[in-house]
Design an enzyme around this catalytic site. Sequence first.
Site, PDB file in Angstrom:
ATOM      1  N   ASN A 171       0.868  -1.182   0.000  1.00  0.00           N
ATOM      2  CA  ASN A 171       0.000   0.000   0.000  1.00  0.00           C
ATOM      3  C   ASN A 171       0.902   1.228   0.000  1.00  0.00           C
ATOM      4  O   ASN A 171       1.456   1.589   1.033  1.00  0.00           O
ATOM      5  CB  ASN A 171      -0.900  -0.020   1.247  1.00  0.00           C
ATOM      6  N   TRP A 172       1.021   1.838  -1.170  1.00  0.00           N
ATOM      7  CA  TRP A 172       1.932   2.994  -1.286  1.00  0.00           C
ATOM      8  C   TRP A 172       1.334   4.241  -0.633  1.00  0.00           C
ATOM      9  O   TRP A 172       2.026   5.228  -0.446  1.00  0.00           O
ATOM     10  CB  TRP A 172       2.223   3.298  -2.760  1.00  0.00           C
ATOM     11  N   LYS A 173       0.059   4.223  -0.338  1.00  0.00           N
ATOM     12  CA  LYS A 173      -0.644   5.405   0.189  1.00  0.00           C
ATOM     13  C   LYS A 173      -0.363   6.613  -0.713  1.00  0.00           C
ATOM     14  O   LYS A 173      -0.231   6.446  -1.927  1.00  0.00           O
ATOM     15  CB  LYS A 173      -0.245   5.676   1.640  1.00  0.00           C
ATOM     16  N   HIS A 194      -9.691   1.088   4.359  1.00  0.00           N
ATOM     17  CA  HIS A 194      -8.448   1.284   5.113  1.00  0.00           C
ATOM     18  C   HIS A 194      -8.740   2.223   6.283  1.00  0.00           C
ATOM     19  O   HIS A 194      -9.556   3.146   6.161  1.00  0.00           O
ATOM     20  CB  HIS A 194      -7.375   1.880   4.200  1.00  0.00           C
ATOM     21  N   GLU A 205      -7.259   4.640   7.409  1.00  0.00           N
ATOM     22  CA  GLU A 205      -7.072   6.069   7.110  1.00  0.00           C
ATOM     23  C   GLU A 205      -8.296   6.628   6.379  1.00  0.00           C
ATOM     24  O   GLU A 205      -8.666   7.789   6.586  1.00  0.00           O
ATOM     25  CB  GLU A 205      -5.774   6.261   6.289  1.00  0.00           C
ATOM     26  N   GLU A 239      -6.082  -5.119  10.264  1.00  0.00           N
ATOM     27  CA  GLU A 239      -5.023  -4.154  10.541  1.00  0.00           C
ATOM     28  C   GLU A 239      -5.341  -3.399  11.833  1.00  0.00           C
ATOM     29  O   GLU A 239      -6.139  -2.439  11.808  1.00  0.00           O
ATOM     30  CB  GLU A 239      -4.929  -3.138   9.406  1.00  0.00           C
ATOM     31  N   GLY A 293       1.794   2.053  10.734  1.00  0.00           N
ATOM     32  CA  GLY A 293       2.731   3.171  10.595  1.00  0.00           C
ATOM     33  C   GLY A 293       3.360   3.599  11.902  1.00  0.00           C
ATOM     34  O   GLY A 293       3.967   4.668  11.977  1.00  0.00           O
ATOM     35  N   SER A 339       2.829  -2.436  10.395  1.00  0.00           N
ATOM     36  CA  SER A 339       4.279  -2.447  10.594  1.00  0.00           C
ATOM     37  C   SER A 339       4.938  -3.778  10.250  1.00  0.00           C
ATOM     38  O   SER A 339       5.890  -4.191  10.906  1.00  0.00           O
ATOM     39  CB  SER A 339       4.615  -2.003  12.025  1.00  0.00           C
ATOM     40  N   GLY A 355       2.476  -1.097   4.405  1.00  0.00           N
ATOM     41  CA  GLY A 355       2.616   0.305   4.038  1.00  0.00           C
ATOM     42  C   GLY A 355       4.079   0.688   3.899  1.00  0.00           C
ATOM     43  O   GLY A 355       4.707   0.457   2.865  1.00  0.00           O
ATOM     44  N   GLY A 356       4.646   1.238   4.973  1.00  0.00           N
ATOM     45  CA  GLY A 356       6.001   1.801   4.934  1.00  0.00           C
ATOM     46  C   GLY A 356       7.039   0.904   4.275  1.00  0.00           C
ATOM     47  O   GLY A 356       7.808   1.355   3.412  1.00  0.00           O
TER      48      GLY A 356
HETATM   49  C1  PEP Z   1      -1.064  -0.003   5.849  1.00  0.00           C
HETATM   50  O1  PEP Z   1      -0.930   1.038   5.241  1.00  0.00           O
HETATM   51  O2  PEP Z   1      -2.058  -0.697   5.627  1.00  0.00           O
HETATM   52  C2  PEP Z   1      -0.060  -0.403   6.812  1.00  0.00           C
HETATM   53  C3  PEP Z   1      -0.226  -1.531   7.452  1.00  0.00           C
HETATM   54  O3  PEP Z   1       0.992   0.447   7.005  1.00  0.00           O
HETATM   55  P1  PEP Z   1       2.368   0.101   7.756  1.00  0.00           P
HETATM   56  O4  PEP Z   1       2.869  -1.196   7.166  1.00  0.00           O
HETATM   57  O5  PEP Z   1       3.280   1.246   7.448  1.00  0.00           O
HETATM   58  O6  PEP Z   1       2.060  -0.048   9.211  1.00  0.00           O
END
Ligand code: PEP
Length: 254
Positions: free
Chosen positions: A9-11, A97, A99, A169, A175, A215, A236-237
């Site tokens: 997930n590049w967001k 998501h 967010e 999640e 994040g 994470s 994500g990250g």
């Molecule tokens: C996400 O964006 O769904 C996510 C899990 O981010 P991260 O891996 O950065 O926690």
Amino acid sequence: MRKQIAAANWKMNLTLQQGEQLLDDILSKHYQFTSHQQVVFAVPSPYLAAAQAKVKGVQHVFIAAQNCYNKKSGAYTGEVSVEMLTSLGIECVVLGHSERREYFAESNKFLADKVDIALEYRITPIFCCGEPLSIREAGTQNEYVAKQLEESLFHLDEASILKVVIAYEPIWAIGTGKTATSAQAQEIQAYLREVIASKYGQHVADSISILYGGSVKASNAKEIFSQPDVDGGLVGGASLIATEFEAIINALKQ
Ligand code: PEP
């Protein structure tokens, strides 16, 4: 075996050039995919066509949208419809998501409509669910997440819910660098499978992929993905760093 999925997930990150370079770097590596393994890149909307062109003909790799609207078309400035996604050849969309739920007030009901329209256009929803820290601290995470599934997915018939991928999640782990332990991920994901089984039967529950997100990185992916009810991750990250995501792909269950 259920589909095992490494989903990036590049967001709202990367320029087009950076995104293309990242895809080139990750796709240039050799992976020994088994038939049930998949890699998904959820890229920003303006990059969907370019990303789709890059994975054309690449087995096991798919591009996803990070969102779509719940209407077919019309005067909804700035929104993206599932018909637009289909016209680009996009086969997956991330929905719900945390967010989107937090910053754009997306409710379970609104998400149910998005799930419906995605399925109508044969697009796989990667449906996100998960509890905030206050709920985890109160110990009511199971009920909280089950309600998200009930209100957004449980109106579906059996054939339809089988087309959905779920991503659990915990919001407190997204994040933050704070990962749920593999035992915590396993415990709630096994519970969610039980909830699905009680509504649709064990055969349906056993067929739906449930990803973990929060994470995930190269150093913890193998341990988390090794849990019996964890079928890969939404990342994500760490998905923005080629070497990290490559290792995450290689950590999928064989
Ligand atoms: C996400 O964006 O769904 C996510 C899990 O981010 P991260 O891996 O950065 O926690």
